[in-house]
Design a protein around this motif. Structure first.
Motif, PDB file in Angstrom:
ATOM      1  N   ALA A   1       0.850  -1.193   0.000  1.00  0.00           N
ATOM      2  CA  ALA A   1       0.000   0.000   0.000  1.00  0.00           C
ATOM      3  C   ALA A   1       0.882   1.239   0.000  1.00  0.00           C
ATOM      4  O   ALA A   1       1.999   1.225   0.526  1.00  0.00           O
ATOM      5  N   PRO A   2       0.436   2.324  -0.585  1.00  0.00           N
ATOM      6  CA  PRO A   2       1.262   3.544  -0.607  1.00  0.00           C
ATOM      7  C   PRO A   2       1.661   4.019   0.790  1.00  0.00           C
ATOM      8  O   PRO A   2       2.789   4.481   0.987  1.00  0.00           O
ATOM      9  N   SER A   3       0.769   3.896   1.749  1.00  0.00           N
ATOM     10  CA  SER A   3       1.110   4.339   3.097  1.00  0.00           C
ATOM     11  C   SER A   3       2.237   3.501   3.697  1.00  0.00           C
ATOM     12  O   SER A   3       3.120   4.020   4.389  1.00  0.00           O
TER      13      SER A   3
ATOM     14  N   MET B   1       6.716  12.723  -0.416  1.00  0.00           N
ATOM     15  CA  MET B   1       6.956  11.573  -1.298  1.00  0.00           C
ATOM     16  C   MET B   1       5.822  11.558  -2.323  1.00  0.00           C
ATOM     17  O   MET B   1       4.818  10.852  -2.171  1.00  0.00           O
ATOM     18  N   LYS B   2       5.980  12.337  -3.357  1.00  0.00           N
ATOM     19  CA  LYS B   2       4.885  12.650  -4.274  1.00  0.00           C
ATOM     20  C   LYS B   2       4.377  11.429  -5.023  1.00  0.00           C
ATOM     21  O   LYS B   2       3.175  11.315  -5.284  1.00  0.00           O
TER      22      LYS B   2
ATOM     23  N   ALA C   1      -1.675   7.115  -3.671  1.00  0.00           N
ATOM     24  CA  ALA C   1      -2.724   6.985  -2.654  1.00  0.00           C
ATOM     25  C   ALA C   1      -3.944   7.826  -3.026  1.00  0.00           C
ATOM     26  O   ALA C   1      -5.089   7.404  -2.807  1.00  0.00           O
ATOM     27  N   LYS C   2      -3.714   9.012  -3.598  1.00  0.00           N
ATOM     28  CA  LYS C   2      -4.830   9.862  -3.999  1.00  0.00           C
ATOM     29  C   LYS C   2      -5.661   9.204  -5.096  1.00  0.00           C
ATOM     30  O   LYS C   2      -6.882   9.323  -5.118  1.00  0.00           O
ATOM     31  N   SER C   3      -4.961   8.521  -5.994  1.00  0.00           N
ATOM     32  CA  SER C   3      -5.674   7.883  -7.098  1.00  0.00           C
ATOM     33  C   SER C   3      -6.511   6.701  -6.620  1.00  0.00           C
ATOM     34  O   SER C   3      -7.484   6.325  -7.275  1.00  0.00           O
ATOM     35  N   LYS C   4      -6.128   6.129  -5.485  1.00  0.00           N
ATOM     36  CA  LYS C   4      -6.843   4.958  -4.989  1.00  0.00           C
ATOM     37  C   LYS C   4      -7.838   5.309  -3.881  1.00  0.00           C
ATOM     38  O   LYS C   4      -8.518   4.428  -3.369  1.00  0.00           O
TER      39      LYS C   4
ATOM     40  N   GLN D   1     -10.105  10.753   4.000  1.00  0.00           N
ATOM     41  CA  GLN D   1      -9.298  11.345   2.945  1.00  0.00           C
ATOM     42  C   GLN D   1      -7.812  11.136   3.231  1.00  0.00           C
ATOM     43  O   GLN D   1      -7.381  11.001   4.380  1.00  0.00           O
ATOM     44  N   VAL D   2      -7.012  11.092   2.164  1.00  0.00           N
ATOM     45  CA  VAL D   2      -5.557  10.937   2.294  1.00  0.00           C
ATOM     46  C   VAL D   2      -4.973  12.236   2.853  1.00  0.00           C
ATOM     47  O   VAL D   2      -5.225  13.321   2.316  1.00  0.00           O
ATOM     48  N   ASP D   3      -4.188  12.095   3.928  1.00  0.00           N
ATOM     49  CA  ASP D   3      -3.554  13.258   4.565  1.00  0.00           C
ATOM     50  C   ASP D   3      -2.139  13.421   4.005  1.00  0.00           C
ATOM     51  O   ASP D   3      -1.329  12.493   4.064  1.00  0.00           O
ATOM     52  N   GLU D   4      -1.867  14.599   3.493  1.00  0.00           N
ATOM     53  CA  GLU D   4      -0.546  14.845   2.902  1.00  0.00           C
ATOM     54  C   GLU D   4       0.570  14.702   3.935  1.00  0.00           C
ATOM     55  O   GLU D   4       1.686  14.301   3.606  1.00  0.00           O
ATOM     56  N   ARG D   5       0.286  15.004   5.213  1.00  0.00           N
ATOM     57  CA  ARG D   5       1.315  14.924   6.239  1.00  0.00           C
ATOM     58  C   ARG D   5       1.825  13.501   6.445  1.00  0.00           C
ATOM     59  O   ARG D   5       2.948  13.292   6.903  1.00  0.00           O
ATOM     60  N   ASP D   6       0.970  12.495   6.110  1.00  0.00           N
ATOM     61  CA  ASP D   6       1.405  11.101   6.250  1.00  0.00           C
ATOM     62  C   ASP D   6       2.448  10.732   5.209  1.00  0.00           C
ATOM     63  O   ASP D   6       3.097   9.680   5.338  1.00  0.00           O
ATOM     64  N   TYR D   7       2.598  11.530   4.186  1.00  0.00           N
ATOM     65  CA  TYR D   7       3.541  11.224   3.108  1.00  0.00           C
ATOM     66  C   TYR D   7       4.696  12.234   3.068  1.00  0.00           C
ATOM     67  O   TYR D   7       5.366  12.368   2.045  1.00  0.00           O
ATOM     68  N   ARG D   8       4.913  12.905   4.132  1.00  0.00           N
ATOM     69  CA  ARG D   8       6.069  13.799   4.251  1.00  0.00           C
ATOM     70  C   ARG D   8       7.056  13.243   5.279  1.00  0.00           C
ATOM     71  O   ARG D   8       6.664  12.631   6.269  1.00  0.00           O
ATOM     72  N   TYR D   9       8.319  13.464   5.024  1.00  0.00           N
ATOM     73  CA  TYR D   9       9.359  13.061   5.977  1.00  0.00           C
ATOM     74  C   TYR D   9       9.181  13.862   7.271  1.00  0.00           C
ATOM     75  O   TYR D   9       8.735  15.010   7.247  1.00  0.00           O
ATOM     76  N   PRO D  10       9.577  13.265   8.407  1.00  0.00           N
ATOM     77  CA  PRO D  10       9.328  13.946   9.698  1.00  0.00           C
ATOM     78  C   PRO D  10      10.192  15.181   9.922  1.00  0.00           C
ATOM     79  O   PRO D  10       9.893  15.995  10.793  1.00  0.00           O
ATOM     80  N   GLY D  11      11.264  15.326   9.141  1.00  0.00           N
ATOM     81  CA  GLY D  11      12.118  16.509   9.329  1.00  0.00           C
ATOM     82  C   GLY D  11      13.105  16.311  10.463  1.00  0.00           C
ATOM     83  O   GLY D  11      13.374  15.184  10.890  1.00  0.00           O
ATOM     84  N   PRO D  12      13.686  17.397  10.939  1.00  0.00           N
ATOM     85  CA  PRO D  12      13.420  18.805  10.606  1.00  0.00           C
ATOM     86  C   PRO D  12      14.030  19.217   9.277  1.00  0.00           C
ATOM     87  O   PRO D  12      14.771  18.459   8.655  1.00  0.00           O
TER      88      PRO D  12
END
Length: 797
Positions: free
Chosen positions: A599-601, A640-641, A647-650, A657-668
């Motif tokens: 899964a994308p997540s 991670m586009k 994930a958006k397509s699925k 809804q798909v949360d964009e924050r789940d697909y971003r690196y934690p940083g900083p």
């Protein structure tokens, strides 16, 4: 949620916030405590001699600076005080004790001896017993043959009137012969005639100076007087007089004796009674002026000021010095922290700087003691010449290697000012220390090899010599041999700083867990265990890291960042992929892509985990905080586009809804320029692999697009890169990538390998080496289909 829960939530938040505030105060209080401790220790180091009042070896030396009395001083004149004590001691006359009863005692002893002989004759005592009794009675040794002669002096059983008269005459003769003062050594006694002596009568304890030295006789003269007196005695034969005289000589002793103990005690008392001679120096009085010849009186004052500690001898001045140092440290630290962007020392850094300060001043103080000792051993070298060998710049060099240029510059300013205070408010020494510290810190800026320290030490030596020459010319002194000594000491001072720093760096790295440029040189070795494991487990990632290292090193040099730190960080930034190498495209090769079944997540979580795994491996390998921070920041909070779009397509409109924050690196996000360089080079190198025909124009367009996307995404907001820097970075990337993807011309086949044009004459084996080229061409074309997908996966399309 109930109302009570809602009411409890704000109170719990208040509790947490107050707890955070109390915790946040702890590091601040620790910083304040470190500053106070440093001020106290520096005050204790500076106070003991009140700074270093300059000393001059001999009258006629030229004063190197003005010296004023800081307050009213009473300075002891030690030579004059010692002179007065010697004079007082010499004024004490020798003391002789006079016992007037000595002659009477001798006469009585002799008479008692004669009576004892008479008694022994009556009682018929043997000669041996008589000798023993006489020796005990008289306290002298007798000869046995003298006893019969003494016995004949007293005839009869009882003492007759004539015999008593003879004893009485003998007594008077002895008293007459010993009525003068008798001294044991007349020659030594006469030697005191010029100084004089004091006679103390033992019976009356009365003392008086001796006026007539001729009245005193020696033991030999006393014996002669007795012999003359004995000749006049009637009824005594010559033999009897000889025996009596022999016995009297044995009993004879001086009645005038030298009392050495009492004389020495009186001399010591006379020395102790002399009070120190003091001369007053008024506040503001000029002790010595710069450029003048120093006189003997001025040397006395300067040395006395050094001995009493000048104006730092009281508690009030010590407290004033402590407050001054405390305010200087605090205000400088606050100003630098507020106005200098790279001055951000944490508590560990402040502890290191505090120990650096203390160690530097202890070394200088030790050097002062040694130079003071050498001043007397080598009087032809001025005491001020030794100052130039002191390692003033060692602290700033160490601060620059361990921390950064900004901290080193602040350290150089503070240490130079306090060194000037240590040397008696000497502006010349302060200026010399400041120039040397800044020079040394500059030349160890990028320490790419250990010999850089010694090259920096050599350059520091040259600057020291130039400063010494300049200061010497400013003083207006003529060129002499002292200048050569100072130049030599200045050169040795630079080398000494390099030696001290070279020996100190490993200890600092171990105790404080710092990653210095010297440590980075060791980590840059590609044969380190972590990098060897990366090469075996994830060869694609290893190759990628090496190329990223080349990219960032070149770019760091163009923007004046730290190339060594950037290159070493690039080598280790992806070591977290060792644990799951096959989930990253550069290590898959011709195998199945595992993300196709996830899964994308889940794929996003796996990609995020490589940063966390890298941090853990870095801590296990003791890479140091700078590298760990770069590893944590090299992806920032990038999206991670590819997996986000997937994930958006699925996504199902009926579910969450798909949360964009789940697909971003934690940083900083990158906090330093080196971390930002790693982020840019990482993305550029990965994207360059998707280019079908990597011409310079396409490479330039790809680099510009990636840099723009990262900039627009806000990943560079927290680092110090400027637009100009980004332009230079892009140019550097273009140059390196163009060298990697360079084109080669198609060389013609050699003549002896030309084939027959007739296909029937060709052997099958001749074309076996041509077939793999076709397969390779087909394989190279295969990734072209997924090129856009790879760009999406990287978040760049």
């Amino acid at each position: 949620m109930t109302k009570s829960d809602r009411k409890a939530e704000p109170s719990s938040r208040k509790t947490r916030s107050s707890a955070k505030n109390s915790i946040s105060l702890e590091p601040r209080s620790q910083r304040y405590l470190l500053v106070v401790i440093l001020a106290l220790v520096l005050t204790a180091i500076i106070i003991p001699k009140g700074g270093f009042v300059p000393g001059y070896y001999a009258p006629g030396d030229i004063a190197s600076r003005d010296v004023k009395a800081p307050k009213d001083l009473l300075i002891p004149d030690v030579p004059l005080t010692d002179k007065k004590k010697v004079e007082a001691e010499e004024a004490v006359l020798p003391l002789y004790d006079y016992d007037a009863k000595t002659g009477l005692v001798i006469a009585d002893q002799l008479v008692q001896g004669l009576l004892l002989i008479q008694k022994a004759r009556v009682e018929a005592v043997s000669a041996e017993k008589l000798v023993e009794d006489l020796e005990n009675e008289l306290g002298v040794a007798l000869e046995a043959e003298d006893i019969p002669l003494l016995a004949t002096l007293l005839e009869g059983d009882d003492m007759q009137e004539g015999q008593l008269a003879d004893v009485t005459l003998l007594r008077k003769a002895i008293l007459s012969a010993l009525d003068r003062m008798i001294v044991g050594n007349l020659q030594l006694f006469q030697g005191e005639r010029k100084r004089g002596i004091v006679i103390r009568e033992l019976e009356s304890r009365r003392e008086s100076p001796l006026i007539d030295f001729n009245s005193v006789i020696g033991v030999g003269d006393a014996q002669s007087r007795m012999q003359e007196e004995f000749k006049a005695l009637p009824n005594f034969t010559k033999a009897h007089r000889k025996v009596i005289f022999s016995l009297a000589v044995k009993l004879l002793k001086p009645n005038l004796t030298f009392n050495k103990n009492e004389t020495e005690a009186r001399k010591q008392q006379a020395r102790d009674d002399i009070k120190p001679v003091l001369f007053q120096v008024k506040k503001g009085e000029m002790i010595v002026r710069e450029g003048e010849r120093v006189t003997s009186d001025q040397i006395k004052k300067l040395r006395s000021m050094r001995e009493i500690g000048s104006h730092y001898s009281t508690l009030s001045t010590g407290l004033g010095l402590f407050l001054s140092i405390l305010v200087l440290l605090f205000t400088t630290h606050r100003f630098a922290k507020t106005n200098i962007s790279k001055y951000r020392p944490n508590n560990r850094d402040l502890l290191f700087l505090m120990l650096n300060f203390i160690g530097l001043f202890v070394l200088i103080k030790l050097g002062i003691f040694i130079s003071t000792a050498l001043e007397s051993a080598f009087p032809y070298v001025e005491s001020t010449s030794y100052y130039y060998v002191f390692p003033f710049a060692a602290g700033a060099m160490l601060a620059r290697i361990v921390l950064n240029s900004e901290v080193a510059f602040v350290f150089a300013i503070l240490s130079s000012l306090l060194i000037g205070v240590l040397f008696g408010n000497n502006l010349v020494i302060s200026l010399y220390a400041l120039v040397g510290s800044v020079t040394a810190a500059h030349w160890v800026r990028h320490c790419k090899q250990r010999t850089s320290l010694y090259r920096a030490g050599f350059r520091l030596s040259l600057v020291n010599m130039l400063m010494i020459l300049g200061l010497y010319l400013m003083s207006g002194r003529a060129f002499d041999v002292q200048l050569l000594y100072k130049l030599g000491f200045g050169m040795a001072g630079g080398i000494l700083c390099a030696l001290i720093v070279t020996g100190t760096i490993p200890m600092v790295e171990y105790l404080f867990k710092y990653t210095t440029d010297i440590k980075l040189l060791e980590l840059a070795n590609l044969n380190s265990p972590v990098l060897r494991e990366l090469m075996v487990q994830a060869p694609g990632t290893y190759h990628h890291s090496v190329i990223v290292g080349n990219l960032v090193e070149s770019a760091a040099e163009t923007i004046n960042a730290n190339p060594l730190l950037a290159r070493v960080a690039a080598y280790y930034h992806d070591i977290g992929k060792i644990r799951k190498p096959l989930y990253f495209i550069e290590n898959i090769h011709n195998q199945e892509n595992k993300h196709d079944k996830l899964a994308p997540s889940m794929s996003a979580l796996i990609l995020m985990s490589h940063v966390k795994d890298a941090v853990e491996l870095a801590r296990e390998s003791h890479l140091g905080e700078p590298l760990i921070d770069i590893i944590r920041q090299h992806h920032g909070t990038a999206l991670m586009k590819f997996f986000y779009d997937k994930a958006k397509s699925k996504e199902d409109p009926g579910v969450q809804q798909v949360d964009e924050r789940d697909y971003r690196y934690p940083g900083p996000k990158p906090q330093t320029r080196e971390a930002a360089l790693i982020m840019l080079a990482d993305a550029v190198e990965a994207a360059s692999r998707t280019l079908l025909d990597p011409t310079p124009a396409r490479i330039q367009g790809m680099v510009q697009k990636i840099v723009n996307n990262i900039f627009i995404d806000g990943q560079l907001d927290e680092c110090e890169l400027t637009l100009k820097d980004l332009h230079h970075i892009a140019k550097s990337f273009n140059r390196i990538l163009a060298g990697i993807f360079h084109h080669r011309i198609d060389y013609p086949e050699p003549a002896y390998k030309e084939r027959d044009k007739d296909p029937s004459k060709r052997k099958n084996s001749e074309d076996t080496d041509r077939e793999p080229a076709k397969e390779a061409k087909n394989k190279e074309a295969a990734p072209a289909k997924g090129g856009s997908e790879d760009l999406k996966r990287l978040g760049m399309s």
